[in-house]
Design a protein around this motif. Structure first.
Motif, PDB file in Angstrom:
ATOM      1  N   GLU A   1       0.809  -1.212   0.000  1.00  0.00           N
ATOM      2  CA  GLU A   1       0.000   0.000   0.000  1.00  0.00           C
ATOM      3  C   GLU A   1       0.848   1.270   0.000  1.00  0.00           C
ATOM      4  N   GLY A   2       2.173   1.112  -0.047  1.00  0.00           N
ATOM      5  CA  GLY A   2       3.047   2.271  -0.086  1.00  0.00           C
ATOM      6  C   GLY A   2       3.213   2.968   1.244  1.00  0.00           C
TER       7      GLY A   2
ATOM      8  N   HIS B   1      -6.823   7.326   0.386  1.00  0.00           N
ATOM      9  CA  HIS B   1      -6.297   5.992   0.145  1.00  0.00           C
ATOM     10  C   HIS B   1      -6.770   5.003   1.197  1.00  0.00           C
TER      11      HIS B   1
ATOM     12  N   THR C   1     -10.463  -0.201  -2.077  1.00  0.00           N
ATOM     13  CA  THR C   1      -9.758   1.048  -2.281  1.00  0.00           C
ATOM     14  C   THR C   1     -10.757   2.090  -2.759  1.00  0.00           C
TER      15      THR C   1
ATOM     16  N   ALA D   1      -5.729   5.491  -6.218  1.00  0.00           N
ATOM     17  CA  ALA D   1      -5.045   4.741  -5.163  1.00  0.00           C
ATOM     18  C   ALA D   1      -4.610   3.359  -5.623  1.00  0.00           C
TER      19      ALA D   1
ATOM     20  N   SER E   1      -2.829   2.494  -8.380  1.00  0.00           N
ATOM     21  CA  SER E   1      -1.453   2.505  -8.845  1.00  0.00           C
ATOM     22  C   SER E   1      -0.602   3.315  -7.884  1.00  0.00           C
ATOM     23  N   LYS E   2       0.404   2.680  -7.327  1.00  0.00           N
ATOM     24  CA  LYS E   2       1.232   3.327  -6.314  1.00  0.00           C
ATOM     25  C   LYS E   2       2.683   3.395  -6.781  1.00  0.00           C
ATOM     26  N   GLN E   3       3.376   4.438  -6.362  1.00  0.00           N
ATOM     27  CA  GLN E   3       4.765   4.639  -6.737  1.00  0.00           C
ATOM     28  C   GLN E   3       5.676   3.789  -5.861  1.00  0.00           C
TER      29      GLN E   3
ATOM     30  N   GLN F   1       2.243  -5.266  -9.148  1.00  0.00           N
ATOM     31  CA  GLN F   1       2.445  -4.072  -8.324  1.00  0.00           C
ATOM     32  C   GLN F   1       3.120  -4.412  -6.997  1.00  0.00           C
TER      33      GLN F   1
END
Length: 292
Positions: free
Chosen positions: A67-68, A114, A129, A134, A136-138, A232
């Motif tokens: 979830e970053g 998010h 989500t 939210a 696509s996360k970096q 991901q």
């Protein structure tokens, strides 16, 4: 604490060509256990996921990476089981189905945009989500520059190694598996769960708790198909190669290509389907796969 299996009565029916009548038998059998796990962050309820009990701290830590929220062991101060509350607000007995994650310095607490306000099922890792953005996360890790090279024979043999190590599947026949391997095919970690995404989160959680992120130079082998969410999760953990025994989705291929990951499907026997990053796969005497 609950184990990964439950016992139920089952009636088996058998018949065949030329049989006068079917035969039936009733006996106790084992099935894979599925229970809800409430995840709290700093004491506040954040998500409920359906999972197979076992390696729960790994699951939560891996989920936070996916979830970053965290990307290193120091960003997770502690994990602990805690009791829930009934509908009247009364504290219940500890069922080991509630975990509170206390974040450390450097963690990125999830914002309301998010937040996950619904149950994440064992079939879908991104259900709940509350915004498309939210999804696509970096990633904090760059997998595109990972110089790992893997022999095609080694890669094609990983599903067999994975299957032979699935103790829970042997008993129940009802769980997925994920395995983390070195480029030489050494199994580093294996996790099983009723949810494909949970099995991967448990792998990533093991890695973050062992202070192994990013997982450079490794291969993630999964027992099912390769979905967007699995690509991901691998990307967010810094894994350069994801291999699956079945097919990927179109969005999984797109994300792998954009991230510089190698994505392999239908890995079995002496054949592979390489969708992205074929230069990392070697055939014969170390020659990379030629893309024509």
């Amino acid at each position: 604490m609950a184990t990964g299996m439950a016992r139920h009565r089952v009636t088996r029916v058998r018949w065949g060509d030329g049989a006068v009548a079917a035969t039936t038998s009733t006996r106790e059998d084992v099935v894979a256990r599925e229970e809800p796990l409430e995840i709290r962050i700093d004491g506040t309820s954040w998500s409920v996921t359906m999972r197979t009990p076992g390696d729960d701290f790994d699951l939560v830590a891996g989920f936070l990476v996916s979830e970053g929220v965290i990307a290193a062991r120091d960003e997770l101060a502690s994990l602990r089981y805690c009791a829930g509350f009934d509908e009247f607000g009364r504290r219940e007995e500890n069922t080991y189905n509630v975990i509170d994650a206390i974040l450390g310095p450097g963690a990125v607490p999830p914002s309301d945009a998010h937040a996950r306000h619904s149950t994440t099922t064992s079939a879908c890792g991104i259900c709940g989500t509350t915004s498309i953005e939210a999804v696509s996360k970096q990633s904090r890790f760059d997998v595109a520059g990972d110089g790992i090279r893997v022999d095609a024979d080694v890669l094609a043999g990983l599903p067999d190694v994975l299957r032979k190590s699935q103790a829970l599947f042997d008993r129940t026949g009802g769980v997925h598996a994920a395995g983390l391997f070195t480029a030489e095919g050494e199994l580093l970690c294996l996790r099983e769960d009723v949810g494909r995404h949970n099995a991967v989160d448990k792998i990533v959680g093991w890695a973050v708790r062992e202070d192994r992120l990013p997982l450079s130079g490794t291969v993630l082998q999964v027992s099912g198909r390769a979905s967007f969410e699995l690509v991901q999760k691998a990307r967010l953990a810094g894994i350069p190669i994801l291999a699956a025994v079945s097919a990927p989705s179109s969005l999984a291929v797109d994300l792998a290509a954009a991230s510089g990951m190698t994505l392999v499907g239908f890995s079995r026997g002496q054949s592979l389907a390489i969708y992205t990053g074929a230069d990392r796969i070697e055939v014969g005497r170390g020659a990379p796969v030629e893309v024509g």
